[in-house]
Design an enzyme around this catalytic site. Structure first.
Site, short mmCIF file in Angstrom:
data_model
loop_
_atom_site.label_atom_id
_atom_site.label_comp_id
_atom_site.label_asym_id
_atom_site.label_seq_id
_atom_site.Cartn_x
_atom_site.Cartn_y
_atom_site.Cartn_z
N GLU A 1 7.49 0.86 5.25
CA GLU A 1 6.99 -0.31 5.99
C GLU A 1 7.28 -1.67 5.12
OE1 GLU A 1 2.75 0.15 6.43
OE2 GLU A 1 2.64 -1.34 8.04
N HIS B 1 4.02 7.17 3.89
CA HIS B 1 4.96 5.86 3.73
C HIS B 1 4.71 4.97 2.60
CE1 HIS B 1 2.11 4.04 6.63
NE2 HIS B 1 2.32 2.89 6.01
N HIS C 1 0.91 -1.26 -0.13
CA HIS C 1 0.04 0.03 0.06
C HIS C 1 0.85 1.46 -0.12
CE1 HIS C 1 0.51 -0.87 4.42
NE2 HIS C 1 0.76 0.28 4.61
CO CO Z 1 0.99 1.02 6.29
#
Ligand code: CO
Length: 134
Positions: A130, A79, A7
């Site tokens: 991440e 992020h 994502h």
């Molecule tokens: Co995230």
């Protein structure tokens, strides 16, 4: 090592308004908002054919995205999340290469119930990363 883009996360001050933009204006497949008290955020996901967008709104005192929103009043990309097969193996390789893992360095359970880690943006082209175990 890195696999799929899981994502792209966008921090916002008003997640209901942001979800409405993605649902009503952009016609996205938008989930309900879920509080993630362990992470200090509320999340909404927009499911796209090839990845997801994660909307983040601060939750509680000392949210990790509060400072970001002070600097980016309209919200912004916060992020990127890449999938890895083995998060411990990935972490150990990155640490051996000099990368900084945020927090205590141990994976936490992320928004999808899978182990996640965050990596310092200064080590990755100015972008907070991440990693999520696939
Ligand atoms: Co995230």
């Amino acid at each position: 090592m890195i696999g799929r883009l899981n994502h792209v996360a966008i921090a916002v001050k008003d997640i209901a308004a942001a979800a409405a933009v993605y649902r009503d204006t952009l016609g996205g497949d938008v989930t309900d908002a879920v509080a993630q008290p362990d992470h200090g955020v509320t999340t909404v996901f927009i499911n796209l054919p090839n990845t997801k967008i994660e909307l983040l709104e601060p939750l509680g005192e000392g949210s990790p995205i509060a400072k970001f929103l002070e600097k980016n009043a309209d919200g912004g990309i916060h992020h990127l999340c890449y999938e890895v097969d083995d998060i411990i193996k990935a972490r150990d390789k990155l640490v051996a290469d000099g990368a900084r893992v945020l927090g205590d360095g141990e994976p936490k359970t992320g928004a999808h119930g899978k182990p996640v880690l965050f990596l310092h943006p200064k080590d990755f082209c100015g972008t907070l990363l991440e990693l999520e175990e696939a």
